[in-house]
Write a protein that holds these residues in place. Structure first.
Motif, short mmCIF file in Angstrom:
data_model
loop_
_atom_site.label_atom_id
_atom_site.label_comp_id
_atom_site.label_asym_id
_atom_site.label_seq_id
_atom_site.Cartn_x
_atom_site.Cartn_y
_atom_site.Cartn_z
N PRO A 105 0.65 -1.48 -0.10
CA PRO A 105 -0.16 0.08 -0.29
C PRO A 105 1.27 1.26 0.07
CG PRO A 105 -1.26 -1.97 1.33
CD PRO A 105 0.45 -2.42 1.16
N SER A 106 1.88 1.15 0.67
CA SER A 106 2.88 2.62 1.43
C SER A 106 3.45 2.75 -0.16
CB SER A 106 3.63 2.08 2.17
OG SER A 106 3.01 2.08 3.59
N LEU A 107 3.96 0.88 -0.51
CA LEU A 107 4.39 1.83 -1.47
C LEU A 107 3.93 2.09 -3.43
CD1 LEU A 107 6.90 -1.02 -2.04
CD2 LEU A 107 7.49 0.95 -1.47
N LEU A 108 2.54 1.21 -3.53
CA LEU A 108 1.12 1.96 -4.04
C LEU A 108 1.18 3.62 -4.41
CD1 LEU A 108 -0.14 1.19 -6.76
CD2 LEU A 108 -2.18 0.51 -4.50
N ILE A 109 0.97 4.40 -2.85
CA ILE A 109 0.66 5.33 -2.94
C ILE A 109 2.34 6.31 -3.28
CG2 ILE A 109 0.74 7.28 -1.28
CD1 ILE A 109 -1.40 5.13 0.78
N PHE A 110 2.85 6.15 -2.54
CA PHE A 110 4.14 6.52 -3.29
C PHE A 110 5.14 6.42 -5.31
CE2 PHE A 110 8.79 6.95 -3.95
CZ PHE A 110 9.07 8.23 -3.14
#
Length: 312
Positions: free
Chosen positions: A33-38
Motif C-alpha cells: 500500500p505505501s509503495l503504491l501510494i508513493f
C-alpha cells in the motif's frame, strides 16, 4: 546413509525456502500500500512532469514534442526566471544565519539561567504557528502606516518618514527572509538543544583540566558533536525556505515587481495564472535539480566522522 536421513536432509531446505517465501510475501504485502501510494503520488508525477517539460501542452490543445525549447526560453529569454532563481538562492543562503542565531539561543537556554524553561517555550512558540498567520503578523509589523517597526523607528528618530518595507525593491526580500527566519528559530533551537544535551559532560571537564578556555571547548567539542544536528537544521531550513509559497504569497505575492519572486511562486503563476503547464514543468525540473545540488553540497560540507572530536 539411511533413507530416513536422506529424506530429512532433503525436506529441511525445502521447508526453509517455503518459510522464507511466506515471510517475503508477508513483508511485501505490508509494504505494497505505501509503495503504491508513493508510486502514484511521487514517481509517476515526477516522470510525467519530466516528459511534459519537453512538450508544448495546455488543457485546450494536444501535446506536441518540442525538445529543449522550454529550457532554451528559460535560460536565454526569461529574465523573471533568473530573478526568481537568485531570490531562491538568497533565501537558501539565509538558512545558516537563522541556524547561527538559534545556536546562540540554544547555548543560552542550555546554561543555568533563571527561567530558562520559559525562554525555551517563548522561542519555540513561533514554529507551531501556521505560515499564513506568520505572514499576516509580519505584514502588519512591516506595514507603512500602522506597522510596529515603522512606529518604533520614528519614535526613536531613526526615520523621518514611514518606510514602505514591503513595497520597496530594496527592503521587500530582506523582510520576507526575516519572517522566515523568525518562524524557524524555534525548530532550530529545539534540534540544537537536543544535540547539546547529548554531549557527555566529562569531555568538557577533561578539556577544562587540560587548560582549554570556553571558546576553545566550543570549537573543539561542541561544534564537531553538533554537526549532525546542524546539518539536519540546514536541510530542513533549506527545504522550508524554497517552498515558502504561502509566506511570500500573503506578504508580497512576489512583488513589488518580481523583487520577492522565488521559483515556487513563479511556477504557480505560470501554471495556474497563465496555464503554461509545459514551461512550468521545465522550471520544476530545474528547481528539483537545484535542491539535489544544494543538499549534496551541504552533505559534503558536513562530511567526515561527525562523531569525532578534535584534539590538539
Amino acid at each position: 546413509m539411511s533413507v530416513t536421513a536422506i529424506d530429512t536432509a532433503d525436506v529441511r531446505p525445502r521447508f526453509t525456502r517455503r518459510r522464507s517465501t511466506r515471510r517475503a510475501i508477508l513483508i511485501w504485502s505490508f509494504l505494497a500500500p505505501s509503495l503504491l501510494i508513493f508510486l502514484l503520488y511521487r514517481i509517476l508525477p515526477l516522470c510525467w512532469n519530466l516528459l511534459l517539460s519537453f512538450e508544448a501542452w495546455s488543457p485546450l490543445k494536444p501535446a506536441v514534442f518540442i525538445g529543449f525549447d522550454n529550457y532554451q526560453e528559460m535560460f536565454w529569454d526569461d529574465d523573471v526566471f533568473w530573478q526568481a532563481l537568485w531570490n531562491t538562492l538568497g533565501i537558501i543562503a539565509s538558512a545558516p544565519l537563522g541556524i547561527a542565531i538559534a545556536l546562540g539561543l540554544a547555548l543560552l537556554v542550555n546554561s543555568d539561567i533563571r527561567g530558562r524553561d520559559v525562554y525555551r517555550t517563548l522561542i519555540f512558540l513561533s514554529y507551531p504557528l501556521m505560515t499564513v498567520a506568520v505572514a499576516i503578523i509580519w505584514r502588519w509589523m512591516f506595514d507603512e502606516r500602522v506597522g510596529l517597526i515603522n512606529f518604533v523607528a520614528r519614535s526613536l528618530h531613526l526615520a523621518d518618514q514611514p518606510i514602505p518595507f514591503l513595497n520597496s525593491f530594496t527592503w521587500a526580500l530582506p523582510c520576507v527572509i526575516a519572517a522566515n527566519i523568525w518562524q524557524m528559530l524555534g525548530f532550530y533551537m529545539i534540534i540544537i538543544l537536543t544535540g547539546l544535551q547529548t554531549i557527555p559532560g566529562n569531555l568538557y571537564e577533561a578539556a577544562e583540566i587540560d587548560g582549554a578556555n570556553s571558546f576553545r571547548r566550543f570549537l573543539r567539542i561542541t561544534l564537531p558533536l553538533l554537526r549532525p544536528s546542524l546539518f539536519l537544521c540546514f536541510v530542513i531550513g533549506m527545504l522550508n525556505s524554497v517552498t515558502s509559497f504561502d509566506l511570500i504569497y500573503v506578504m508580497t505575492n512576489g512583488g513589488p515587481g518580481h523583487a520577492t519572486e522565488i521559483l515556487v511562486t513563479y511556477i504557480y503563476k505560470l501554471a495556474f495564472n497563465q496555464t503554461r503547464f509545459d514551461y512550468a514543468a521545465a522550471i520544476t525540473v530545474v528547481f528539483f535539480m537545484l535542491l539535489l545540488a544544494v543538499t549534496w553540497a551541504a552533505n559534503r560540507l558536513s562530511g567526515g566522522n561527525v562523531g569525532a572530536v578534535e584534539h590538539d
